[in-house]
Structure formats: structure tokens, C-alpha cells
Design a protein around this motif. Sequence first.
Motif, short mmCIF file in Angstrom:
data_model
loop_
_atom_site.label_atom_id
_atom_site.label_comp_id
_atom_site.label_asym_id
_atom_site.label_seq_id
_atom_site.Cartn_x
_atom_site.Cartn_y
_atom_site.Cartn_z
N VAL A 66 -16.91 -20.27 1.80
CA VAL A 66 -16.17 -20.16 0.54
C VAL A 66 -17.09 -19.98 -0.68
CG1 VAL A 66 -14.29 -21.60 1.41
CG2 VAL A 66 -16.04 -22.64 -0.03
N HIS A 67 -18.38 -20.29 -0.48
CA HIS A 67 -19.33 -20.13 -1.59
C HIS A 67 -20.07 -18.80 -1.51
CE1 HIS A 67 -19.14 -24.61 -0.94
NE2 HIS A 67 -18.77 -24.50 -2.20
N SER A 68 -19.74 -17.98 -0.53
CA SER A 68 -20.57 -16.80 -0.27
C SER A 68 -20.30 -15.65 -1.24
CB SER A 68 -20.42 -16.33 1.17
OG SER A 68 -19.07 -15.98 1.40
N SER A 69 -19.14 -15.61 -1.86
CA SER A 69 -18.87 -14.57 -2.88
C SER A 69 -17.87 -15.11 -3.89
CB SER A 69 -18.31 -13.31 -2.22
OG SER A 69 -16.97 -13.54 -1.83
N LEU A 70 -17.83 -14.47 -5.02
CA LEU A 70 -16.91 -14.93 -6.08
C LEU A 70 -15.45 -14.80 -5.62
CD1 LEU A 70 -16.52 -15.96 -8.94
CD2 LEU A 70 -16.70 -13.60 -9.76
N ALA A 71 -15.14 -13.70 -4.96
CA ALA A 71 -13.75 -13.49 -4.52
C ALA A 71 -13.32 -14.61 -3.56
CB ALA A 71 -13.62 -12.12 -3.85
N LYS A 72 -14.21 -14.95 -2.62
CA LYS A 72 -13.87 -16.02 -1.66
C LYS A 72 -13.77 -17.37 -2.38
CE LYS A 72 -15.56 -13.85 2.48
NZ LYS A 72 -16.64 -13.66 3.40
N PHE A 73 -14.62 -17.58 -3.34
CA PHE A 73 -14.60 -18.84 -4.09
C PHE A 73 -13.28 -18.97 -4.86
CE2 PHE A 73 -15.62 -21.55 -7.75
CZ PHE A 73 -16.30 -22.59 -7.16
N GLU A 74 -12.85 -17.88 -5.46
CA GLU A 74 -11.59 -17.94 -6.24
C GLU A 74 -10.40 -18.14 -5.31
OE1 GLU A 74 -12.01 -14.45 -8.78
OE2 GLU A 74 -12.75 -15.77 -10.39
N ASP A 75 -10.42 -17.50 -4.14
CA ASP A 75 -9.35 -17.75 -3.15
C ASP A 75 -9.33 -19.23 -2.77
OD1 ASP A 75 -8.55 -15.17 -3.09
OD2 ASP A 75 -9.65 -14.63 -1.26
N ALA A 76 -10.54 -19.77 -2.56
CA ALA A 76 -10.64 -21.17 -2.14
C ALA A 76 -10.19 -22.12 -3.24
CB ALA A 76 -12.08 -21.48 -1.72
N LEU A 77 -10.42 -21.74 -4.50
CA LEU A 77 -9.92 -22.57 -5.62
C LEU A 77 -8.39 -22.60 -5.59
CD1 LEU A 77 -12.02 -21.55 -8.76
CD2 LEU A 77 -11.93 -23.82 -7.76
N ARG A 78 -7.81 -21.42 -5.36
CA ARG A 78 -6.34 -21.36 -5.33
C ARG A 78 -5.79 -22.14 -4.13
NH1 ARG A 78 -7.29 -16.32 -8.14
NH2 ARG A 78 -8.10 -15.34 -6.27
N ALA B 227 -27.97 -32.84 -11.70
CA ALA B 227 -27.92 -33.64 -10.47
C ALA B 227 -28.38 -32.79 -9.29
CB ALA B 227 -26.49 -34.15 -10.25
N PRO B 228 -28.66 -33.44 -8.14
CA PRO B 228 -29.18 -32.65 -7.02
C PRO B 228 -28.13 -31.90 -6.20
CG PRO B 228 -29.23 -34.99 -6.51
CD PRO B 228 -28.79 -34.88 -7.94
N ASN B 229 -26.84 -32.24 -6.37
CA ASN B 229 -25.81 -31.56 -5.56
C ASN B 229 -25.70 -30.10 -5.99
OD1 ASN B 229 -24.50 -33.76 -7.54
ND2 ASN B 229 -23.58 -31.75 -7.86
N LEU B 230 -25.03 -29.31 -5.15
CA LEU B 230 -25.04 -27.85 -5.33
C LEU B 230 -24.57 -27.39 -6.71
CD1 LEU B 230 -23.54 -26.52 -1.99
CD2 LEU B 230 -25.89 -26.27 -2.81
N SER B 231 -23.40 -27.79 -7.12
CA SER B 231 -22.82 -27.38 -8.39
C SER B 231 -22.90 -25.86 -8.56
CB SER B 231 -23.47 -28.14 -9.55
OG SER B 231 -22.68 -28.03 -10.69
N VAL B 232 -23.78 -25.39 -9.47
CA VAL B 232 -23.81 -23.95 -9.76
C VAL B 232 -24.71 -23.17 -8.77
CG1 VAL B 232 -25.79 -23.94 -11.35
CG2 VAL B 232 -23.85 -22.43 -11.80
N ASP B 233 -25.37 -23.90 -7.87
CA ASP B 233 -26.36 -23.28 -6.98
C ASP B 233 -25.70 -22.69 -5.72
OD1 ASP B 233 -28.70 -22.46 -5.85
OD2 ASP B 233 -29.44 -24.45 -5.35
N THR B 234 -24.83 -21.72 -5.91
CA THR B 234 -24.20 -21.04 -4.76
C THR B 234 -24.15 -19.54 -5.07
OG1 THR B 234 -21.97 -21.15 -5.67
CG2 THR B 234 -22.67 -23.03 -4.33
N PRO B 235 -24.12 -18.70 -4.05
CA PRO B 235 -24.05 -17.25 -4.30
C PRO B 235 -22.83 -16.88 -5.14
CG PRO B 235 -24.57 -17.68 -2.00
CD PRO B 235 -24.28 -19.02 -2.62
N ALA B 236 -21.70 -17.57 -4.93
CA ALA B 236 -20.47 -17.22 -5.66
C ALA B 236 -20.67 -17.42 -7.17
CB ALA B 236 -19.31 -18.09 -5.17
N LEU B 237 -21.23 -18.55 -7.54
CA LEU B 237 -21.36 -18.83 -8.97
C LEU B 237 -22.53 -18.06 -9.59
CD1 LEU B 237 -20.27 -22.57 -8.95
CD2 LEU B 237 -19.00 -20.59 -9.77
#
Length: 440
Positions: free
Chosen positions: A183-195, A222-232
Motif C-alpha cells: 500500500v506504500h508502493s505508489s501514491l495511487a495505492k496509498f490513496e486507495d488504502a486510505l479510502r 520520530a524513527p517510524n516510517l511516516s513520510v519515508d515511503t515511496p508513495a509519500l
Amino acid sequence: MPLKKAVTVKEASGKLGILMPGMGAVATTFIAGVLAIRKGIGTPIGSLTQLGHIRIGKRTDGVSPAIKDYVSLTNLDDIVFGGWDIFPDNAYQAAIRAGVLDEHKHLAPLRDQLEAIKPMTAVFEQAFVKKLNGPNVKKGTSKMHLAEQLMEDITNFKATNNCDRLVAVWCGSTEVYRKPTEVHSSLAKFEDALRASHDDIAPSQIYAYACLKLGVPYANGAPNLSVDTPALLELARKQQLPIAGKDFKTGQTLMKTILAPGFKARLLGLDGWYSTNILGNRDGEVLDDPESFKSKEVSKLGVIDHILQPDLYPELYGNISHVVRINYYPPRGDNKEGWDNIDIFGWLGYPMQIKVNFLCRDSILAAPIVLDLALFMDFAHRAGMSGIQEWLSFYWKSPMTPEGLYPEHDLFIQLMKLKNTLRYTKGDELITHLGAEYYD
Ligand SMILES: NC(=O)c1ccc[n+]([C@@H]2O[C@H](COP(=O)([O-])OP(=O)(O)OC[C@H]3O[C@@H](n4cnc5c(N)ncnc54)[C@H](O)[C@@H]3O)[C@@H](O)[C@H]2O)c1
């Protein structure tokens, strides 16, 4: 001699709003600190943007302006503070609770201003921070709905406070360790996952998404992913926004990135580095959960390997035992105590030991980092710099890097890179420290 044409940087005019998801010890120490400095009852110690100088040209030229005079940075008087927290305490109450700053010396004189800073309702899911539960939390029909509510908050905050620009710095608790998934691999997948309110999307990612959607640069303390994903990252590039992270480099890791480059410079070997801490603040309580601790552990462990390059120096660094522990010990509050036992070896392999006992104050070390990051992220935005801001690695335990690049952890290389980036934006010559012209 100028290196190239300078980058065009829009002037820092008008107000800068600094938004912080998480208004606990670090955020309130930062806010109260800036207010105290404005009032003339404090000095911005530890802040490169406020106290640092930068040499321009040759050593013989004698030109070393203050960084804040050299590049266009927001003046402290033009900062407005905002944020979200799962607890409804205003910044005064939260600062008293955190117990970092002296109530009479630093908080009482700022009481009215601090009380006026109230957290907006948070996006929170306890599965990601097991030890906390608070009442000041949004409800939504989906994670996308929660993101939309955050966007409304951001828009309202900007209008109400008459801000010209905004930046966000995550100062919230450390979320549990998770690796990026599909779900973090692209913006489109991330937005689908948000919905679809997918379980893999953490609250910090919802904040990052909302900020980037509204054109707000985002840094992750913080050390968690947050913005550190391909989607973001894709979203940041699309919006031409700077992003940066992860995990403020403050106490023990700061010491590691000061000491380890020294051992390597002198080719001293290392058998082991044992680090332990006692910490009694809310951060310590959150990190008492093994899953949140795992995020911190991964962030802390990466440092030594990258600095020492065991693949290039197997006889010196090929077999290091590196252990990191954090123990929650309430009596210490925010005044963490860290111990390091470092087993090094020298000529012909003879062993030596170094012990470091750092009685530090976590949030006192973190506050100037929040300030510098907010000002430099805003500067980067005005300079048209987008994507991962590697030149800000100086501030991170676990610097984000573009795909395929290893992070630079050596504090001194990081500082050189930061200053050269500033020189570059002005079209001034980069300083390589070659200096051949002085003796040839
Ligand atoms: N102080 C340091 O030296 C240091 C160094 C590196 C990283 N950090 C990180 O900075 C962060 C803040 O540290 P702190 O000492 O201020 O901790 P803290 O516990 O005092 O503050 C964190 C705040 O975040 C809030 N929060 C948690 N989840 C939230 C959410 N989803 N939305 C809004 N608010 C949320 C909590 O209620 C709390 O008030 C932590 O992740 C910590 O690991 C701190």
C-alpha cells in the motif's frame, strides 16, 4: 569567485506557521524556548540557524557571516505555533507536565502565550502506540476522511493565524515498527488504502499525506516510517515539496556520530559498543513497548556500520557487537542518563576501553533541532528544493536518502554538506578544504 548562478530564493516575508503533530515534551520545550528567546529571557543554544556562522571564500578573506544573515530565514518574531495531540492540554499545561523547563524562570513569564496554544484533535490509532490512549481524537468514516479533516485543520489554521507559509515537524510518539508494504508502493495505492482504511496506514502517514496535499513541507522527528515511503515521496515530488527524516539526532546517537568518525579517522579498531539508557518521560514510557522500541533500535543501530564501513575495513570493523538498550525509569523524567562502553583496539591489536556517561536532557537537545529543521525546510521550499533533503542529514539519527544511496552519518561530513548547500544556493564557491593556494 562565484561557482555558478545563485538559486532564486523567495524572501521569507510574512508569518511562518510551524505545525507539530504531537505536542509533548519536545514540542513544548521548542515553543516555550522560542517564546523565551523572543522575550529576551533565553539564548538559542544548540541552534545553527540562530548562532551558527559560515565561512565564505578563503581563510584569509575573513568573511564569516551569521547563517541567518547569509540566507533568507524566517525571523523568530514571525513564527506561529500549532499542532495536534491526543491529550487536550494546552502548551502551558503540557510543558508543566513534561517538567523540562523551569516553571518560574521560563514558563510563568510565558503563561498567557502558552495557554493560548491548544492542540487540535488528533488522528490516532492505539495499535500504533500501544502505551497511550487519549480523548482528543477525531472520528472518521475512513482514514481518507481523517486526512480530509486534517486538511481542514491546516487550512483553518493558516487563515486564522494569517500565515504566509507552513511547515510541519512530527513531534509525536514513536509508532510501532513496520516496514513499507504494497500500500506504500505508489501514491495511487496509498490513496486507495486510505479510502479502505487499510491497517498498514499509520496515523503519522495520514498527517504526512494531509500536509503534502496542502503544500506543506514535512519533517519526521520520530524513527517510524511516516513520510519515508515511496508513495509519500511520489506525492512530495508531485507537489514539489521538501521532506526529511527520521528521528532527531540528540543524545547518545549524537555522541556516536562524533566519536566513531574519530576512531575511523585514526584507524582504531572496534570490537564492541554497548549503549544503555534510563529515561523517565512519556517518550520513555512509549518506548517501553517492544514494538515502538524496535523502531528506535533500528534507527539507532544503523549509525556505526555506515560510518565505519566494515566492508572496506574488515580487520578493524568486521566483527562489532553493537547493543542498544532503553529502560523506562520514571524518577529520571526527561533527564536521560546514557552509558556507553566502547571496546576499541590499537597497534598490534592491543585492547582499550572508553566509557561515556552522558547525563543529558533529551528535549533541551531536541528543541533547537526542531527550530532549525522548520526554518531550513521552509528555506528549501522557498528555494524550490523538493524531495528528500539529504543536506539536512546533520539533524537525523537515521537520515532518509534517495533509493540506492547509503546515508551519511558522520556529523562533520553532514555539517560540511549542509554549509556547502547553503553556499551553493548563493552561488558562492564550495569549501573543499583543499587549500593548496595557501602554500603552492
Ligand atoms: N527528545 C529527544 O531527544 C528525541 C530524540 C529523537 C526523537 N525523539 C522523538 O520525538 C518524539 C517526541 O518526543 P517527546 O519526548 O516529546 O515525547 P512525548 O511523549 O512527550 O510527546 C509526544 C506527544 O505525541 C502525542 N501523540 C502520540 N500520537 C499522536 C498522534 N497520532 N497525533 C497527535 N499526537 C500524538 C502524545 O500524546 C504526546 O503528547 C518521539 O517520537 C521521540 O521518540 C525525541
